[in-house]
Design an enzyme around this catalytic site. Sequence first.
Site, PDB file in Angstrom:
ATOM      1  N   CYS A 234      63.810  21.403 -14.023  1.00 10.01           N
ATOM      2  CA  CYS A 234      64.501  20.267 -13.282  1.00 10.01           C
ATOM      3  C   CYS A 234      63.586  19.137 -13.933  1.00 10.01           C
ATOM      4  O   CYS A 234      62.339  19.078 -14.470  1.00 10.01           O
ATOM      5  CB  CYS A 234      64.095  20.218 -11.924  1.00 10.01           C
ATOM      6  SG  CYS A 234      62.569  20.622 -11.197  1.00 10.01           S
ATOM      7  N   SER A 267      59.496  23.172 -12.782  1.00  8.43           N
ATOM      8  CA  SER A 267      59.449  21.591 -13.069  1.00  8.43           C
ATOM      9  C   SER A 267      59.362  21.255 -14.565  1.00  8.43           C
ATOM     10  O   SER A 267      58.748  22.039 -15.154  1.00  8.43           O
ATOM     11  CB  SER A 267      58.266  21.045 -12.112  1.00  8.43           C
ATOM     12  OG  SER A 267      57.073  21.434 -12.693  1.00  8.43           O
ATOM     13  N   ASP A 268      59.713  20.157 -14.875  1.00  9.78           N
ATOM     14  CA  ASP A 268      59.308  19.228 -16.020  1.00  9.78           C
ATOM     15  C   ASP A 268      57.705  19.098 -15.919  1.00  9.78           C
ATOM     16  O   ASP A 268      57.186  19.466 -14.803  1.00  9.78           O
ATOM     17  CB  ASP A 268      59.989  18.270 -16.371  1.00  9.78           C
ATOM     18  CG  ASP A 268      59.935  17.960 -17.950  1.00  9.78           C
ATOM     19  OD1 ASP A 268      58.982  18.542 -18.676  1.00  9.78           O
ATOM     20  OD2 ASP A 268      60.532  17.079 -18.443  1.00  9.78           O
ATOM     21  N   TRP A 269      56.962  19.062 -17.048  1.00  9.40           N
ATOM     22  CA  TRP A 269      55.635  18.856 -16.984  1.00  9.40           C
ATOM     23  C   TRP A 269      55.136  17.818 -16.051  1.00  9.40           C
ATOM     24  O   TRP A 269      55.318  16.658 -16.378  1.00  9.40           O
ATOM     25  CB  TRP A 269      55.165  18.690 -18.392  1.00  9.40           C
ATOM     26  CG  TRP A 269      54.705  19.986 -19.044  1.00  9.40           C
ATOM     27  CD1 TRP A 269      53.578  20.217 -19.849  1.00  9.40           C
ATOM     28  CD2 TRP A 269      55.381  21.036 -19.052  1.00  9.40           C
ATOM     29  NE1 TRP A 269      53.756  21.364 -20.321  1.00  9.40           N
ATOM     30  CE2 TRP A 269      54.689  22.239 -19.678  1.00  9.40           C
ATOM     31  CE3 TRP A 269      56.488  21.708 -18.478  1.00  9.40           C
ATOM     32  CZ2 TRP A 269      55.318  23.605 -20.044  1.00  9.40           C
ATOM     33  CZ3 TRP A 269      57.074  22.840 -18.484  1.00  9.40           C
ATOM     34  CH2 TRP A 269      56.420  23.914 -19.324  1.00  9.40           C
ATOM     35  N   ALA A 271      56.352  17.173 -13.016  1.00  8.43           N
ATOM     36  CA  ALA A 271      57.582  16.532 -12.516  1.00  8.43           C
ATOM     37  C   ALA A 271      57.731  16.773 -11.165  1.00  8.43           C
ATOM     38  O   ALA A 271      58.724  16.434 -10.377  1.00  8.43           O
ATOM     39  CB  ALA A 271      58.709  16.790 -13.494  1.00  8.43           C
TER      40      ALA A 271
END
Length: 745
Positions: A234, A267-269, A271
């Site tokens: 995401c 999650s994206d880093w 995020a």
Amino acid sequence: MRRFMLLLVAAAAVAGLTRATADVAQAASCPWMNAAQPPSVRAGELLAAMSLANKISMVTGGVRFRGENPNIGSPAYTAAIPSLCVPALVMNDGSNGIGDEQKLTTAFPDTISLAATWEPQLAQQYGQALGGEAFAKGVNVLLAPGVDIARNPLGGRNFEYLGEDPFLTGQLAAAMVGGIQSRDVISTVKHFALDDQETNRNTDSSDASERTMQEIDLPAFDVAAHAGAGAVMCAYNRINSVYACESPYTLEQVLDDQFAFTGFTMSDWHATHSTAPSADTGLDLEMPAGEKYYGAALQAAVTKGQVSEATLNGMVYRILCSMFRVGLFDHVPSEGQQAAATTATNAESIATATQIAENGTVLLKNANAVLPLGSAPGKRIAVFGPAAGGFGAALASQGYGSGHVPVLWYQPGIVPPFQAIAARAARAGDTATYSEGYNLQEASTQAAGASVAVVFVNDVETEGADRPSLEAKMGTCSFVLPFLMPNSCIYFGPNQNTLVSAVAAANPHTIVVVQSGDPIAMPWLEQVQGVVENWYPGQVDGNSIAPILFGDVDPSGKLPITFPGRLSEDSLQSAAQYPGVIEAGDSVGPHSLYSEELLVGYKWYDGEGIPPLFPFGFGLSYTTFGYSGLSVTSSGDGAVATFTLANTGSRPGADTAQVYVGMPASTGEPPRQLKGFSKLSLNPGQSQTVSIPLSATSFAHWETSSRQWVVSGGSYQIYVGDSSRDLPLQASLELPSSELGAGVY
Ligand code: BGC
């Protein structure tokens, strides 16, 4: 077969060679290591044996690059649990090769180049190569492919994606996923969703109608999910004011219910923005490190009953299921120094890289057949532009950010364009000279004395920053000085537009080779005879362009993204659309309004009746093609378009036949949408009957009131040709109205 693999690994265990040894030794106490059982059963058994601490560890990322990370060079991991035979999840970026801090991997062409091939089979081959290199480097979760739609030609990450069209993107992404996962490596489809700009990427809200999301932004994720992708990442941005990693609409309604996604979400880093809301919405894994919302915070929330244990179990189960399904328990890569020292790049990968770069190269202009360079020996070829030289080539052959493969210092063998051109020229009995082009007078003199001039024009693009304009700018971005200039680029080199004009004024046979991940403005277009879009070719660089220039390879790439017609069209979106404006009462960040709705890319040009510089789907060849005899017949719940494609020229070549559907005006759909394509290689004079299937959804639009795909009864136009603006064949098909449900894109 799997039993056989286990025996092999057990033999290695005796020799004490790999990390798999420990796991196999414990297999007797890990009943879920029985590969004959279905993944769901194995995941259920393992989950039942886990403590709360084990479960928290599974949903929480670890620190990056070194330290505890079992794998040198990869940006993050989740810890192994040896007592339960659970391997670490070792993650690495990989849209364009196994990058981050890895060494000895292949710097493939950037993904936009793959998109320009229009070859799903090659995307599958590419996925296999990526998966194979990942595994060799100890990586079992690849953070690729990126499937966000190129909504704006200034998008800093468009080079990492597959263009502006959801159908093309979906077909190629699904093939890549299959290829990656065939090597026991999970493919992570990213960034879910509407992550279409780098400006304010952590705070911006992409505000779009449900129909726009369903028809433009989500279909590629749907197709990739149905191809079995093990994970979805995401995004940073918000979607209609809600952070993507806690968005009930996209994570619950769409991914879970509508797509029936069987993998896990990460999650994206950085995020992730909450504990309970994220966990309850379906964010399974916080990355990269769980010091914030998962880890201890999640454990406390579960203990206090703020997040139910059933929710946590669901999160862990999805991760485990995916790991079992893709083969991560049964095929554990090496780790640490052993993986770091492994040479992953190999001849097969480099052949695949070359094939992508060659087949994705698009011939945009070829006045007076200036290309291919004639076979008569004795030509003097003058090459210009920093991107053609050694250091410049290392800077110019890829985009920047997490998709960058560090070719400059670590990787073997970048082939600068001038080197490849000079070598090929020598074989042809020609000579080649090179000048970076800083001194215009010198460049003019060299050009005037040459039979043909080739100018390399580069545009530098990066994650973290959108492009300031459509003007091509040479330079470099954050990876060189990441701490001094995070997410930004510095520009240097000669003024490339002035250089092209000066060379073209001195030599009428001037060819421009563009290396970029996005469309660029071409103020010199009328002054030059040839233009070739080579994208970012990665380390094979010159070896992909010399064969095209000399005609050893026929250019067959087609644009996966529209080239805007005027420089001012880089502002073709209003500020409210891009980069977005602050809304009263929202202190988080601006909102980008997707008010263009379905008119993205070529659909906007078609809808507005504006001629682009070069249309979506366009690309010339050294031969010519003819289309004839279209018939469209119903087939199952869809249709099939049948026609004849002929090579009408005098050289062998390949063309991509494209099928566009025009829906009844009452649907409010764009004039034409790509719904099928097929690339064919033909010899001179050869013709072939082509049949392209059109699924039921090719004729459907999203009906928000009933939340499903519907076909409106009426007359559908089917157009066939080899660009979105060159469609010589047309037929119509009458269809009754029908409802297709939600999950059938
Ligand atoms: C990027 C992701 C990438 C991750 C790990 C993020 O900044 O948006 O695409 O996978 O970093 O490097």
